[in-house]
Design a protein around this motif. Structure first.
Motif, PDB file in Angstrom:
ATOM      1  N   TRP A   4       0.838  -1.199   0.000  1.00 44.83           N
ATOM      2  CA  TRP A   4       0.000   0.000   0.000  1.00 44.83           C
ATOM      3  C   TRP A   4       0.875   1.251   0.000  1.00 44.83           C
ATOM      4  O   TRP A   4       2.057   1.171   0.332  1.00 44.83           O
ATOM      5  N   VAL A  12       0.981  -5.952   1.946  1.00 43.87           N
ATOM      6  CA  VAL A  12      -0.203  -6.742   2.273  1.00 43.87           C
ATOM      7  C   VAL A  12      -0.089  -8.135   1.677  1.00 43.87           C
ATOM      8  O   VAL A  12      -0.528  -9.114   2.288  1.00 43.87           O
ATOM      9  N   PRO A  45      -6.475 -15.414   8.620  1.00 44.38           N
ATOM     10  CA  PRO A  45      -6.886 -14.413   9.618  1.00 44.38           C
ATOM     11  C   PRO A  45      -7.375 -13.123   8.960  1.00 44.38           C
ATOM     12  O   PRO A  45      -6.966 -12.804   7.847  1.00 44.38           O
ATOM     13  N   SER A  46      -8.214 -12.407   9.663  1.00 46.52           N
ATOM     14  CA  SER A  46      -8.744 -11.150   9.148  1.00 46.52           C
ATOM     15  C   SER A  46      -7.608 -10.172   8.865  1.00 46.52           C
ATOM     16  O   SER A  46      -6.686 -10.037   9.661  1.00 46.52           O
ATOM     17  N   LYS A 100      -6.903 -11.425   1.858  1.00 46.26           N
ATOM     18  CA  LYS A 100      -7.719 -12.296   0.999  1.00 46.26           C
ATOM     19  C   LYS A 100      -8.507 -11.474  -0.010  1.00 46.26           C
ATOM     20  O   LYS A 100      -8.488 -11.744  -1.211  1.00 46.26           O
ATOM     21  N   SER A 101      -9.193 -10.458   0.494  1.00 47.45           N
ATOM     22  CA  SER A 101      -9.972  -9.604  -0.413  1.00 47.45           C
ATOM     23  C   SER A 101      -9.059  -8.922  -1.414  1.00 47.45           C
ATOM     24  O   SER A 101      -9.392  -8.797  -2.589  1.00 47.45           O
ATOM     25  N   THR A 102      -7.902  -8.484  -0.927  1.00 49.10           N
ATOM     26  CA  THR A 102      -6.954  -7.801  -1.810  1.00 49.10           C
ATOM     27  C   THR A 102      -6.521  -8.735  -2.943  1.00 49.10           C
ATOM     28  O   THR A 102      -6.477  -8.334  -4.101  1.00 49.10           O
ATOM     29  N   GLU A 128     -16.397 -13.797   0.505  1.00 46.84           N
ATOM     30  CA  GLU A 128     -17.304 -14.072   1.635  1.00 46.84           C
ATOM     31  C   GLU A 128     -18.769 -13.876   1.262  1.00 46.84           C
ATOM     32  O   GLU A 128     -19.479 -13.126   1.939  1.00 46.84           O
ATOM     33  N   HIS A 132     -14.519 -17.417   5.898  1.00 48.51           N
ATOM     34  CA  HIS A 132     -13.999 -17.589   7.250  1.00 48.51           C
ATOM     35  C   HIS A 132     -14.449 -18.915   7.841  1.00 48.51           C
ATOM     36  O   HIS A 132     -14.080 -19.266   8.952  1.00 48.51           O
TER      37      HIS A 132
HETATM   38  N1  LIG Z   1      -6.798   0.835   0.016  1.00 48.67           N
HETATM   39  C1  LIG Z   1      -6.055   0.433   1.071  1.00 48.67           C
HETATM   40  N2  LIG Z   1      -5.024   1.176   1.510  1.00 48.67           N
HETATM   41  C2  LIG Z   1      -4.268   0.775   2.555  1.00 48.67           C
HETATM   42  N3  LIG Z   1      -4.461  -0.374   3.235  1.00 48.67           N
HETATM   43  C3  LIG Z   1      -5.470  -1.166   2.846  1.00 48.67           C
HETATM   44  C4  LIG Z   1      -6.334  -0.813   1.747  1.00 48.67           C
HETATM   45  N4  LIG Z   1      -7.246  -1.786   1.590  1.00 48.67           N
HETATM   46  C5  LIG Z   1      -6.980  -2.692   2.546  1.00 48.67           C
HETATM   47  N5  LIG Z   1      -5.923  -2.341   3.292  1.00 48.67           N
HETATM   48  C6  LIG Z   1      -5.305  -3.113   4.365  1.00 48.67           C
HETATM   49  O1  LIG Z   1      -4.791  -4.303   3.788  1.00 48.67           O
HETATM   50  C7  LIG Z   1      -4.985  -5.385   4.684  1.00 48.67           C
HETATM   51  C8  LIG Z   1      -5.668  -6.524   3.973  1.00 48.67           C
HETATM   52  O2  LIG Z   1      -6.993  -6.167   3.663  1.00 48.67           O
HETATM   53  P1  LIG Z   1      -8.005  -7.206   3.066  1.00 48.67           P
HETATM   54  O3  LIG Z   1      -9.309  -6.525   2.935  1.00 48.67           O
HETATM   55  O4  LIG Z   1      -7.430  -7.809   1.836  1.00 48.67           O
HETATM   56  O5  LIG Z   1      -8.076  -8.288   4.217  1.00 48.67           O
HETATM   57  P2  LIG Z   1      -8.957  -9.601   4.300  1.00 48.67           P
HETATM   58  O6  LIG Z   1      -8.020 -10.747   4.398  1.00 48.67           O
HETATM   59  O7  LIG Z   1      -9.957  -9.633   3.220  1.00 48.67           O
HETATM   60  O8  LIG Z   1      -9.652  -9.402   5.696  1.00 48.67           O
HETATM   61  P3  LIG Z   1     -11.144  -9.834   6.145  1.00 48.67           P
HETATM   62  O9  LIG Z   1     -11.076 -11.289   6.378  1.00 48.67           O
HETATM   63  O10 LIG Z   1     -11.344  -9.087   7.423  1.00 48.67           O
HETATM   64  O11 LIG Z   1     -12.068  -9.435   5.047  1.00 48.67           O
HETATM   65  C9  LIG Z   1      -5.725  -4.860   5.872  1.00 48.67           C
HETATM   66  O12 LIG Z   1      -4.811  -4.687   6.933  1.00 48.67           O
HETATM   67  C10 LIG Z   1      -6.282  -3.543   5.427  1.00 48.67           C
HETATM   68  O13 LIG Z   1      -6.303  -2.638   6.488  1.00 48.67           O
END
Ligand SMILES: Nc1ncnc2c1ncn2[C@@H]1O[C@H](COP(=O)(O)OP(=O)(O)OP(=O)(O)O)[C@@H](O)[C@H]1O
Ligand SMILES: [Mg+2]
Lengths: 264, 263
Positions: A19, A25, A44-45, A49-51, A164, A197
Motif C-alpha cells: 500500500w 499486504v 486471519p482477518s 484475501k480480499s486484496t 465471503e 472464514h
Molecule cells: N486501500 C487500502 N489502503 C491501505 N491499506 C489497505 C487498503 N485496503 C486494505 N488495506 C489493508 O490491507 C490489509 C488486507 O486487507 P483485506 O481486505 O485484503 O483483508 P482480508 O483478508 O480480506 O480481511 P477480512 O477477512 O477481514 O475481510 C488490511 O490490513 C487492510 O487494512
C-alpha cells in the motif's frame, strides 16, 4: 472454452502488493488453478484475501509479479469473469429481473429479448422465478444473495470470484446456498476463487484450500480436498470430511498464533 | 399517501388555531386594522381583489419557477462536475458556500443593477438562492455510491456514461430530492425579495413582492396580508409538486436506498 495450450488456466506468480503507506499486504503469492477448480482462500482477518481477489479481478493494481487468467491480464479477463461481493450489491431501484440482466445490459451484446430469456432461466436456476418482479428490499438476505449469484452467472463467466458471499447469512441458509453453489458448478463448470472464514464451508465446496498467513500475506499451506464425484449434504457428516475440517482448523490456528514466516 | 395526509393535516390544524387566536386578539385588544386587520377583512380582500392577486401570483410564479428550474439544471450539472474529483470539490466548494451565506438582500440589488430590473433579473435572484441546496445535496448523493457498486460496473467494463446513467444518477436521486424540497420553498423567497428591489424602478412588473411594497406604502395592511398568504400558497404549491414527484419516483425503493447495505 479457448484452446490455448497454457499449462495452467489461472496462474499467479510472485504477486506482491504494497500500500502507499508502506505496508506490504501480499508478499510473493504464487498459485495456479486449473479449469473447474474451486479454490478457497482462508486466513486471519486482514491477511489480504480480499486484496488478492481484487487483484485477480484487476480492481486493485498489482505491485510486482504477474497474474494471468486464461492467458489474459486481469482487465482483459473481465469478459470471462464475475465478482460476487459480500453484500449482494443489488441496485435497489431495479427489479430482481432487471438486476439479473445488469451484466448483460452493460456488456451491450445481448438483445433485450434474449436478455429476458437468460434472466428467466438464471432465476429458475436459483429458484427465484416467482419474485422476478419484486424490488431487492422486498427480499430476504438469502434471496438477495441468490439474485447476486444469478446476476453473476448470467454472463456465463468461466471464472467466478467470491468474497465471503455467505458471510452475512445464518448457518442454515448458508448450508443451503453451499449446496446450490455445488449444483451450479456442476452445470456451469466455472473456476472459482472463494474467500471464507468458515472452515467447513471451505472443505465442503473446495477442490483446494489455501491457508493464508498475515503480515505480510502469503500462502502458508495448501490442502487438497480429494472427494470424488458429486457432493451432497451427507458429506458433512462423513469421517473424511471431519478429518479435513480438523486439518484445516489446525493449519489456521498455527498461522494465527505465530507471526514470523514459516516455510512448509 | 398517509405521509402526505400527515403533512397536510397537522399544519392545517395549526392554521385553524392561529386564525382563531388572531381573530380573538383583534376583537379583544381593539387593534387598529392598519396594524393588524381581522381575518375576515383579509378574507374579503382575498375575494374582492382576486384578479390582482391572481396576476401577481402568475408573475411571481413564473419568476420563482423559472429560477427554480434553472437552478435544478445548473445545480445538477455543477454537482456532476464536483463529483468528478475531491480536488475539484476542495477548490470550489467554499465558493458555493459563499453563495449561501451572503444574504440574498445584498445580492438582489446587485443582480438587478447588473441585469436590469426586469422579470429575468428577478428570476436570476431566485436561481441564485435555490442553487446551493441542490448542488450540496446532489453532490453528496453522487459521491456516496458504495465502492462495491462501482466495482460491479467496472467488472462489466461499463463505460463512464453507463456508470453515470445507470448507477450514479439513480443513486443520487433521493439526495437530489432533498435539495429540491428545500429549494422549492426558498425559490419564492428569492422571487419576492428580488421584486422588492425591482419595484423601485420597474414599472409594470407587478408580482407579489412588488405588490407587497405597494400595499405597505399605502397602509393597505389587509391587502398586504392577502399578498403574503398568496406567496405562501405559491411556496406550498411548489413544495407539494416536488413531494408528489418524489413519491412517484422513489416509492418502490426509497427505504432500501436509505439502507442499501443493511443486510
Ligand atoms: N486501500 C487500502 N489502503 C491501505 N491499506 C489497505 C487498503 N485496503 C486494505 N488495506 C489493508 O490491507 C490489509 C488486507 O486487507 P483485506 O481486505 O485484503 O483483508 P482480508 O483478508 O480480506 O480481511 P477480512 O477477512 O477481514 O475481510 C488490511 O490490513 C487492510 O487494512
Ligand atoms: Mg475481506
Amino acid at each position: 472454452m479457448s484452446t490455448t495450450p497454457q499449462p495452467a488456466f489461472i496462474s499467479v506468480v510472485g504477486a506482491t502488493k504494497r500500500w502507499s503507506n508502506g505496508v506490504t499486504v501480499l508478499d510473493g503469492i504464487t498459485l495456479t488453478a486449473d479449469r473447474g477448480d474451486f479454490v478457497s482462500l482462508i486466513g486471519p482477518s486482514g491477511c489480504g484475501k480480499s486484496t488478492l481477489l481484487r487483484i485477480l479481478a484487476g480492481l486493485t493494481p498489482l505491485g510486482a509479479g504477474s497474474v494471468r487468467l486464461d492467458g489474459m491480464a486481469p482487465e482483459a479477463a473481465r469478459e470471462i469473469m464475475s465478482f460476487i461481493f459480500q453484500d449482494a450489491t443489488l441496485l435497489p431501484w431495479r427489479t430482481v429481473r432487471s438486476n439479473v440482466e445488469l451484466g448483460l445490459e452493460l456488456e451491450g451484446r445481448t438483445p433485450t429479448a434474449q436478455r429476458r430469456e437468460i434472466s428467466a432461466s438464471m432465476l429458475r436456476l436459483v429458484g427465484l422465478s416467482d419474485v422476478a418482479h419484486l424490488h431487492p428490499r422486498q427480499l430476504s438476505g438469502g434471496m438477495r444473495m441468490r439474485v447476486s449469484i444469478a446476476r453473476a452467472l448470467a454472463t456465463r463467466p468461466r471464472i467466478l470470484l467470491m468474497d465471503e458471499p455467505f458471510g452475512a447469512l445464518d448457518e442454515m441458509t448458508r448450508d443451503l446456498l453451499n449446496e446450490e453453489l455445488l449444483r451450479l458448478r456442476e452445470q456451469e463448470r466455472f473456476t472459482t476463487f472463494f474467500v471464507t472464514h468458515s472452515v467447513s464451508e471451505a472443505v465442503f465446496l473446495s477442490t483446494r484450500i489455501l491457508v493464508l498467513a498475515a503480515k505480510p500475506g502469503r500462502i502458508a499451506r495448501e490442502i487438497r480436498v480429494p472427494f470424488e464425484g458429486p457432493r451432497s449434504a451427507e458429506l458433512r457428516s462423513a469421517p473424511e470430511f471431519l478429518r479435513l475440517v480438523g486439518e484445516v482448523s489446525t493449519a489456521l490456528r498455527s498461522v494465527q498464533c505465530d507471526n514470523p514466516p514459516e516455510n512448509p | 399517501m398517509r405521509r402526505l395526509l400527515a403533512q397536510v393535516g397537522w399544519p392545517l390544524a395549526v392554521l385553524v388555531a392561529v386564525i382563531t387566536v388572531w381573530d380573538l386578539a383583534c376583537r379583544w385588544l381593539a387593534i387598529p386594522a392598519y396594524v393588524l386587520p381581522p381575518p375576515e377583512a383579509v378574507l374579503r380582500v382575498l375575494v374582492e381583489r382576486r384578479g390582482n392577486l391572481a396576476s401577481a401570483f402568475r408573475v411571481t410564479a413564473v419568476e420563482a419557477g423559472g429560477g427554480y428550474l434553472m437552478s435544478i439544471v445548473a445545480g445538477v450539472l455543477i454537482a456532476l462536475f464536483f463529483a468528478r474529483s475531491p480536488l475539484i470539490r476542495r477548490s470550489l466548494y467554499p465558493y458555493t458556500i459563499v453563495l449561501q451565506t451572503v444574504p440574498i438582500v445584498a445580492i438582489a440589488p446587485l443582480i438587478l443593477m447588473w441585469f436590469g430590473s426586469g422579470l429575468r433579473s428577478v428570476m436570476l435572484v431566485a436561481f441564485v438562492i435555490c442553487l446551493f441546496p441542490i448542488i450540496a445535496n446532489t453532490t453528496q448523493g453522487l459521491i456516496s455510491v458504495p465502492r462495491n457498486l462501482i466495482d460491479l460496473f467496472a467488472m462489466a467494463n461499463a463505460p463512464r456514461s453507463a456508470q453515470l446513467l445507470k448507477l450514479r444518477l439513480p443513486y443520487a436521486l433521493p439526495s437530489l430530492f432533498v435539495g429540491l424540497r428545500i429549494s422549492a420553498g426558498i425559490s419564492v423567497i428569492g422571487a419576492v425579495t428580488g421584486e422588492l428591489f425591482a419595484s423601485s424602478n420597474a414599472v409594470g412588473e407587478g408580482g407579489l413582492g412588488y405588490s407587497i411594497t405597494y400595499a405597505n406604502s399605502q397602509l393597505q395592511t389587509d391587502y398586504l396580508f392577502a399578498l403574503v398568504l398568496t406567496a405562501s400558497l405559491l411556496g406550498f404549491l411548489f413544495f407539494f409538486t416536488v413531494a408528489a414527484l418524489e413519491w412517484l419516483c422513489l416509492r418502490q425503493w426509497h427505504e432500501s436506498a436509505m439502507r442499501a447495505d443493511a443486510d
